[in-house]
Design an enzyme around this catalytic site. Structure first.
Site, mmCIF file in Angstrom:
data_model
loop_
_atom_site.group_PDB
_atom_site.id
_atom_site.type_symbol
_atom_site.label_atom_id
_atom_site.label_comp_id
_atom_site.label_asym_id
_atom_site.label_seq_id
_atom_site.Cartn_x
_atom_site.Cartn_y
_atom_site.Cartn_z
ATOM 1 C CB THR A 97 -0.897 0.023 1.251
ATOM 2 O OG1 THR A 97 -1.668 -1.180 1.279
ATOM 3 C CG2 THR A 97 -1.827 1.233 1.231
ATOM 4 C CE LYS A 172 -5.024 -0.961 1.912
ATOM 5 N NZ LYS A 172 -4.811 -2.269 2.434
ATOM 6 C CE LYS A 240 2.236 1.825 4.627
ATOM 7 N NZ LYS A 240 1.588 0.930 3.657
HETATM 8 P P1 NAP Z 1 5.603 -6.430 7.597
HETATM 9 O O1 NAP Z 1 5.134 -7.674 8.270
HETATM 10 O O2 NAP Z 1 6.228 -5.349 8.407
HETATM 11 O O3 NAP Z 1 6.622 -6.886 6.439
HETATM 12 C C1 NAP Z 1 7.245 -5.946 5.608
HETATM 13 C C2 NAP Z 1 8.140 -6.691 4.652
HETATM 14 O O4 NAP Z 1 8.774 -5.767 3.766
HETATM 15 C C3 NAP Z 1 9.265 -7.462 5.347
HETATM 16 O O5 NAP Z 1 9.532 -8.621 4.593
HETATM 17 C C4 NAP Z 1 10.417 -6.463 5.272
HETATM 18 O O6 NAP Z 1 11.698 -7.084 5.353
HETATM 19 C C5 NAP Z 1 10.187 -5.876 3.904
HETATM 20 N N1 NAP Z 1 10.758 -4.548 3.717
HETATM 21 C C6 NAP Z 1 10.326 -3.389 4.288
HETATM 22 N N2 NAP Z 1 11.087 -2.356 3.871
HETATM 23 C C7 NAP Z 1 12.022 -2.880 3.036
HETATM 24 C C8 NAP Z 1 13.095 -2.325 2.287
HETATM 25 N N3 NAP Z 1 13.364 -1.013 2.315
HETATM 26 N N4 NAP Z 1 13.857 -3.162 1.542
HETATM 27 C C9 NAP Z 1 13.591 -4.487 1.505
HETATM 28 N N5 NAP Z 1 12.581 -5.069 2.192
HETATM 29 C C10 NAP Z 1 11.821 -4.277 2.944
HETATM 30 O O7 NAP Z 1 4.419 -5.723 6.759
HETATM 31 P P2 NAP Z 1 3.075 -6.365 6.179
HETATM 32 O O8 NAP Z 1 2.026 -6.319 7.248
HETATM 33 O O9 NAP Z 1 3.375 -7.640 5.499
HETATM 34 O O10 NAP Z 1 2.674 -5.222 5.117
HETATM 35 C C11 NAP Z 1 3.312 -5.140 3.852
HETATM 36 C C12 NAP Z 1 2.518 -4.160 2.979
HETATM 37 O O11 NAP Z 1 1.161 -4.629 2.874
HETATM 38 C C13 NAP Z 1 2.447 -2.748 3.544
HETATM 39 O O12 NAP Z 1 2.464 -1.811 2.484
HETATM 40 C C14 NAP Z 1 1.100 -2.750 4.265
HETATM 41 O O13 NAP Z 1 0.541 -1.445 4.376
HETATM 42 C C15 NAP Z 1 0.282 -3.634 3.343
HETATM 43 N N6 NAP Z 1 -0.866 -4.289 3.982
HETATM 44 C C16 NAP Z 1 -0.756 -4.907 5.187
HETATM 45 C C17 NAP Z 1 -1.870 -5.526 5.752
HETATM 46 C C18 NAP Z 1 -1.817 -6.224 7.108
HETATM 47 O O14 NAP Z 1 -2.886 -6.571 7.646
HETATM 48 N N7 NAP Z 1 -0.644 -6.479 7.671
HETATM 49 C C19 NAP Z 1 -3.098 -5.506 5.089
HETATM 50 C C20 NAP Z 1 -3.174 -4.892 3.845
HETATM 51 C C21 NAP Z 1 -2.058 -4.286 3.306
HETATM 52 P P3 NAP Z 1 12.320 -7.502 6.796
HETATM 53 O O15 NAP Z 1 11.772 -8.864 7.077
HETATM 54 O O16 NAP Z 1 13.765 -7.498 6.576
HETATM 55 O O17 NAP Z 1 11.880 -6.460 7.777
#
Ligand code: NAP
Length: 289
Positions: A97, A172, A240
């Protein structure tokens, strides 16, 4: 079956990539923290690459699900980024997102190299990712949408093309604007119920079948009453998302008065150390007052 790369094995990406592998595709994963990639390969097979570029070079479809604008720009277009390494005719799908501006920047970078790009943010949370039933809102050309559909359907129950590049991200934003005010309303209702001494189990059973029903009420009502927030969609991610919504709304001249107030509440909760709490933690502010 396609050669697929998945960049970012977080709460969302890990199970999404798992569904793609389970459908029989040949999956290469990259994760900044290598231990998560090792755990994923131990569970699902496939292979690990140490940079986004190395992961993407030989693939037909490359997906990312990382964090904020700078994170997507880094994995897609940075010095070891995926898009410059991809072969012509391949497809890049970003499930993060982020802003519509980043979506259009990626689309332009892809077009220069003959690579299709889709912005494809998801809704449905950790549970939706784990059970492969996400909603996917997609921006990009119809032909790119059609070629990416079989992959997106591995983790999406509802995959809808909204228009050209950036329109998936704008859809979104609407999703997040609707949720922000709704969760505050649900928090106020449940806090009032507790103050009034109502039986909250009976209450939720009654009103979750009526006009006040919502996904948040059904999936978060009971945990909000119990004060459980250590799971789900981290409110720092919501901060964010709401920042992105407010910036876009400012450009479009669309007022978001309630969203602005709720964004401030999330800032307060984050400053108090609750940034990894689920977004339903808005009720905490009322309990403390
Ligand atoms: P998360 O658990 O914090 O995971 C983030 C992932 O991105 C991790 O694998 C992290 O690597 C990687 N990452 C972050 N910054 C990076 C960078 N600069 N370079 C390389 N890798 C990087 O987050 P998430 O909940 O999966 O969310 C991911 C996306 O989906 C976000 O945009 C979020 O807004 C969206 N989203 C989330 C949800 C939810 O319920 N969680 C629902 C809808 C949408 P590391 O493992 O090394 O930290």
């Amino acid at each position: 079956m396609a050669k697929v790369t998945f960049l970012g094995l977080g709460v969302m990406g890990y199970p999404m990539a798992g569904h793609i592998a389970a459908a029989g595709h040949e999956v290469t994963v990259y994760n900044r923290t290598t231990a998560k990639a090792e755990a994923w390969v131990a569970q699902h097979g496939g292979s690990i690459a140490t940079t986004p570029a190395a992961a993407a070079a030989d693939s037909d479809v490359v997906l990312s699900c990382v964090g904020d604008d700078p994170d997507v720009l880094q994995v897609a277009l940075g010095s070891d980024g995926a898009i410059p390494a991809m072969k012509s005719g391949a497809l890049y799908i970003d499930n993060s997102t982020v802003s519509a501006a980043v979506a259009t920047q990626l689309a332009a970078a892809g077009a220069d190299r003959g690579i299709g790009v889709l912005d494809a943010p998801v809704s449905g949370g950790q549970a939706g990712a784990e059970n492969g039933k996400l909603t996917v809102m997609v921006g990009g050309s119809m032909s790119d949408f059609e070629s990416g559909l079989p992959i997106m359907e591995c983790y999406g129950a509802r995959v809808v093309r909204m228009g050209d590049a950036g329109k998936g991200q704008q859809a979104k934003m609407v999703n997040q604007i609707c949720i922000a005010g709704l969760v505050q309303g649900l928090s106020e209702g449940l806090h009032f119920a507790m103050a009034a001494g109502l039986d909250t189990d009976a209450l939720l059973e009654a009103i979750s079948g009526g006009a006040a029903q919502s996904w948040q009420m059904v999936n978060r009502g009971h945990t909000m009453v119990k004060g459980e927030f250590d799971f789900g969609f981290a409110l720092d991610w919501m901060r964010k998302d709401l920042r992105i919504c407010l910036e876009e709304a400012g450009r479009k001249g669309a007022p978001l008065p309630v969203t602005e107030i709720v964004a401030g509440y999330y800032d307060e909760l984050s400053a108090a150390g609750h940034g990894r709490n689920d977004t339903s933690a808005l009720i905490r502010r009322l309990s403390q007052s």
